[in-house]
Design a protein around this motif. Structure first.
Motif, short mmCIF file in Angstrom:
data_model
loop_
_atom_site.label_atom_id
_atom_site.label_comp_id
_atom_site.label_asym_id
_atom_site.label_seq_id
_atom_site.Cartn_x
_atom_site.Cartn_y
_atom_site.Cartn_z
N ARG A 21 109.88 45.20 51.40
CA ARG A 21 110.41 44.00 52.04
C ARG A 21 109.30 43.08 52.54
NH1 ARG A 21 115.43 45.34 56.01
NH2 ARG A 21 114.72 43.32 56.76
N GLY A 22 108.05 43.49 52.36
CA GLY A 22 106.95 42.67 52.85
C GLY A 22 106.63 42.89 54.30
N LEU A 23 107.19 43.96 54.90
CA LEU A 23 106.87 44.32 56.28
C LEU A 23 105.76 45.37 56.25
CD1 LEU A 23 110.45 44.75 57.79
CD2 LEU A 23 108.93 42.80 58.06
N ASP A 63 111.51 27.00 45.51
CA ASP A 63 110.27 26.49 46.10
C ASP A 63 110.55 25.34 47.06
OD1 ASP A 63 108.81 28.33 44.70
OD2 ASP A 63 108.25 26.95 43.08
N LEU A 64 111.48 24.47 46.70
CA LEU A 64 111.82 23.35 47.58
C LEU A 64 112.47 23.85 48.86
CD1 LEU A 64 112.03 20.35 48.16
CD2 LEU A 64 114.13 20.27 46.78
N ASN A 65 113.35 24.85 48.73
CA ASN A 65 113.98 25.42 49.92
C ASN A 65 112.93 26.02 50.85
OD1 ASN A 65 116.80 24.93 49.62
ND2 ASN A 65 116.88 26.47 48.00
N VAL A 66 111.98 26.74 50.27
CA VAL A 66 110.92 27.34 51.09
C VAL A 66 110.14 26.25 51.82
CG1 VAL A 66 108.75 28.63 51.02
CG2 VAL A 66 110.72 29.43 49.70
N GLY A 68 120.85 36.86 47.77
CA GLY A 68 120.38 36.69 46.40
C GLY A 68 119.04 35.99 46.34
N MET A 69 118.24 36.11 47.37
CA MET A 69 116.95 35.43 47.45
C MET A 69 115.98 35.94 46.39
SD MET A 69 114.30 35.55 50.65
CE MET A 69 114.31 37.35 50.55
N PRO A 70 115.31 35.06 45.67
CA PRO A 70 114.28 35.50 44.73
C PRO A 70 113.14 36.20 45.48
CG PRO A 70 114.90 33.20 44.34
CD PRO A 70 115.53 33.60 45.63
N ASP A 71 112.58 37.22 44.90
CA ASP A 71 111.52 37.98 45.57
C ASP A 71 110.34 37.09 45.93
OD1 ASP A 71 113.02 40.27 45.39
OD2 ASP A 71 112.03 41.01 43.57
N ALA A 72 109.96 36.21 45.03
CA ALA A 72 108.81 35.33 45.30
C ALA A 72 109.07 34.45 46.51
CB ALA A 72 108.50 34.48 44.07
N ALA A 73 110.31 33.97 46.65
CA ALA A 73 110.65 33.14 47.80
C ALA A 73 110.53 33.94 49.10
CB ALA A 73 112.06 32.58 47.65
N GLY A 74 110.98 35.20 49.05
CA GLY A 74 110.86 36.05 50.23
C GLY A 74 109.42 36.23 50.66
N GLU A 75 108.53 36.43 49.69
CA GLU A 75 107.12 36.59 50.01
C GLU A 75 106.57 35.32 50.66
OE1 GLU A 75 105.12 37.67 46.45
OE2 GLU A 75 106.25 39.55 46.18
N GLN A 76 106.95 34.17 50.14
CA GLN A 76 106.47 32.90 50.70
C GLN A 76 107.01 32.68 52.11
OE1 GLN A 76 106.83 29.48 47.88
NE2 GLN A 76 107.41 31.07 46.41
N PRO A 130 111.39 34.81 59.34
CA PRO A 130 112.16 36.01 58.99
C PRO A 130 113.34 35.65 58.11
CG PRO A 130 112.55 35.40 61.27
CD PRO A 130 111.48 34.48 60.77
N VAL A 131 113.57 36.46 57.09
CA VAL A 131 114.66 36.18 56.16
C VAL A 131 115.39 37.48 55.87
CG1 VAL A 131 113.03 36.29 54.22
CG2 VAL A 131 115.26 35.21 53.91
#
Length: 696
Positions: free
Chosen positions: A180-182, A396-399, A419-427, A434-435
């Motif tokens: 999860r990037g934690l 990318d725009l949402n981020v 349904g968040m893309p993994d790359a968006a979560g990392e960004q 927090p997401v």
């Protein structure tokens, strides 16, 4: 202890006892991990089979190691561990991590072997983490004193620390966190806790400058007061503690005589006491990670007001329902806020709370950014949730919009992106946003933020009152068992607890005289150390208005008592003045085996065991904390008056709860339990009309 914990968390040299060339084995994996991760301290393998390991000198025994050793990792068969500890003690090693299993966790001879281990700890002076543990990791210093899978793969630094009593579940939780990037800066498994315990390790980690959030998994707590001290230290440092504890439905205390005793299950007490100290309880490992994420990345909200922005009316309703269920305030937006929202939200959307920007948010992702800015500007909104789903093409725009909103916001918000893309979560996480991936999880996480923020504010505000709490000087009866009503009354009154006036009568004539002295109407109750629950024995007569009624009641109660228990010791009949009150409450004390004296308040009367609407705290408590206990009751609306009844004087009830809690703290281990049930509370105050005190 402090020296040992420093050596455990920040060793300058590590000896691996039983190191192996097979790096797939437990005793080989640790040595390899220390080398591969670039641990800069001295790595000292010990095994008489080898002269070198990975081009490093390997020593035949501990005594052969040159210089000092801070930490030893012990990976030898269980039967050799006690002697190994003694050898480490002669070397002056402060602390050891014992991976070896085969102790009390397997029963049988393992119990004897663990007793031998305890003796070796005392003999050697070496403190021990374990046995039967995975060890620990300090990512900040690349210190991998573990054979856990946590050490495999990338180990980036993170502001949270995780201490777990379960090795397998703890490793799994840490693995999920990584996905999860934690990132945990510290990971510690305490194993059997033969010596060092969860509380010891967590207390040391909370003091670490690089740690901002403490997380833990508990199966059984051995040191309740220690946990409370750690929690107080964490509150002072503004470092949230999040715990998952199993056994929510297991009763850890058995009923002895009182309702307090029967209701003081292990989990009920645990939940109340940790809430008092600002510890946040997570229902599951997944929720624990949700809470860690928001605490790691969010500022604390200033109140309970929540604002919701969504691209789905259904999701908004779902989140609003959950927010109300857990005590958050779905804020009513000001006219200025709704006017500003109308300029950006489509006409077919909603500018109330939840704010629904509709599917137009897909067409124009900037709507979300502008809506967040406007919503957080409302004075009644303290924290917000933004909900959206999928949107891979516009990810990318949402981020970027969320990052811009965060930069301009002075209040915290979190994102629920299904349904968040993994790359968006990392960004998002890299930007400190927090997401979470479900609506209810997002609301629960905000609830945790609000709960901790309130607990910390309350703890700080109560500091002068806590410092001013004075415990009474008590002289308890020497005998064990139930205390007589008049003796108990005198003790309670000396602590400021208001009780109904009472006299003991040993004849019908004496009962009439007592009634006339107290004033009619009166109540008669059987007085016997062998009949603790008088109602069950038909040992109570209410609302007696004249001498004839008192005489008849006296004889009837004596007869009922003999019928109920023929050999009961009967001291007489207690005559009490009728007290006034609109609501029956119970206030009690229980000596909890983990936390010591705990105080309870709840809905009282004969149905207490049915409704079980009670709240616990560690004693003593301030009057302000007692008021918060009342506010946690499910039946709290009754105290405000229902069907035209006047509200209860809650401050008077809180004074009594605080007084009883001070009594319990002063009585110490002599007090087994105390029930004041019922306490009649009304607009004029609160009076205890029945009490049961049991001493050890």
């Amino acid at each position: 202890m402090n020296d040992a914990l420093r050596a455990l968390l920040h060793p300058q040299s590590i000896a691996v006892i039983g190191a192996s060339t097979d790096f797939n084995k437990i005793n080989g994996r640790t040595f390899k991990a220390l080398v591969d991760k670039g641990y800069t301290g001295r790595i000292l393998p010990v095994n008489p089979k080898y002269q070198t390991l990975l081009d490093r000198p390997c020593y035949p025994d501990v005594a052969s190691i040159p210089g000092t050793v801070d930490l030893a990792v012990v990976a030898v068969p269980a039967k050799h561990v006690p002697d190994t500890l003694r050898e480490l003690g002669r070397k002056g090693v402060k602390v050891a991590v014992v991976f070896s299993s085969g102790f009390s966790e397997v029963g049988g001879d393992g119990v004897r072997l663990e007793a031998e281990l305890k003796q070796a700890i005392r003999d050697s002076g070496v403190r021990v983490l374990g046995p039967n543990c995975l060890g620990l990791v300090n990512v900040f210093e690349n210190m991998m004193a573990t054979f856990s899978q946590f050490s495999l793969g990338p180990t980036p630094e993170g502001p949270a620390a995780f201490v777990t009593q379960s090795g397998a579940l703890g490793t799994a939780t840490a693995g999920v966190a990584r996905k999860r990037g934690l990132n945990f800066g510290f990971f510690v498994n305490t194993g059997n806790e033969t010596d060092l315990q969860f509380v010891d390790v967590m207390g040391a980690i909370v003091a670490e400058d690089k740690v901002t959030v403490g997380a833990g998994y508990i199966e059984g707590l051995k040191n309740g007061p220690g946990l409370l001290q750690v929690a107080e230290d964490a509150l002072a440092r503004s470092k949230p503690l999040v715990l998952t504890k199993v056994g929510r439905t297991k009763a850890g205390a058995k009923a002895i005589a009182s309702h307090t005793g029967s209701l003081a299950g292990e989990d009920a007490v645990f939940a109340g006491v940790i809430r008092q100290r600002g510890i946040i309880r997570a229902r599951s490992d997944e929720q624990l990670l949700d809470f860690v994420e928001v605490f790691s990345q969010c500022a604390l909200p200033g109140g309970r007001g929540i604002g919701i922005i969504t691209r789905s009316g259904g999701a908004g309703a779902l989140m609003a329902d959950r927010a109300e269920e857990i005590g958050l305030d779905v804020a009513t937006l000001s006219e200025a806020t709704t006017t500003a929202l109308r300029k950006v939200v489509p006409a077919f959307g909603s500018t109330g709370n939840p704010v629904d920007i509709t599917a137009q948010g897909l067409v124009d992702p900037n709507l979300m950014r502008e809506s967040i800015k406007i919503l957080l500007s409302d004075p009644k909104v303290d924290v917000a949730i933004a909900w959206l789903s999928f949107s891979e093409k516009q990810a990318d725009l949402n981020v970027r919009n969320f990052v811009e909103a965060k930069a301009q916001a002075s209040k915290p918000f979190i994102v629920c992106w299904m349904g968040m893309p993994d790359a968006a979560g990392e960004q998002m996480r890299a930007a400190g946003i927090p997401v979470l991936r479900s609506a209810e999880a997002a609301v629960d996480a905000i609830g945790a933020l609000v709960q901790y923020a309130e607990a910390r504010r309350n703890w700080q505000a109560d500091a002068p009152a806590r410092a001013a709490l004075q415990l009474p000087a008590l002289k308890l009866p020497a005998a064990a068992g139930p205390v007589s009503s008049l003796e108990g009354q005198a003790l309670l009154q000396s602590c400021g607890v208001q009780t109904a006036a009472a006299k003991l009568a040993t004849s019908a004539d004496a009962a009439v005289a007592a009634a006339e002295a107290l004033g009619y109407p009166v109540v008669l109750k059987i007085e016997s150390p062998d009949i603790l629950h008088k109602t069950e024995a038909k040992g109570v007569a209410l609302n007696l208005k004249d001498a004839a009624a008192v005489r008849a009641a006296y004889d009837r109660l004596i007869g009922n008592a003999r019928t109920y228990k023929a050999d009961a010791r009967i001291s007489g009949v207690l005559v009490q003045a009728m007290a006034e009150g609109t609501t029956e409450l119970v206030i009690g004390l229980q000596r909890d085996p983990t936390f010591g004296p705990v105080v309870m308040v709840g809905l009282g009367g004969v149905l207490i065991e049915v409704f079980k609407d009670v709240v616990f705290r560690a004693a003593p408590v301030t009057e302000a904390e007692a008021l918060r206990m009342l506010d946690e009751l499910k039946s709290k609306v009754v105290l405000d008056g229902v069907r035209g009844a006047p509200p209860v004087d809650k401050k008077a009830v809180a004074r009594m709860v605080s007084a009883v809690s001070r009594f319990g703290a002063a009585a110490g281990p002599r007090l087994r339990e105390l029930d004041l049930n019922p306490v009649l509370a009304g607009p004029q105050g609160a009076t205890a009309v029945d009490w049961l005190m049991v001493l050890d």
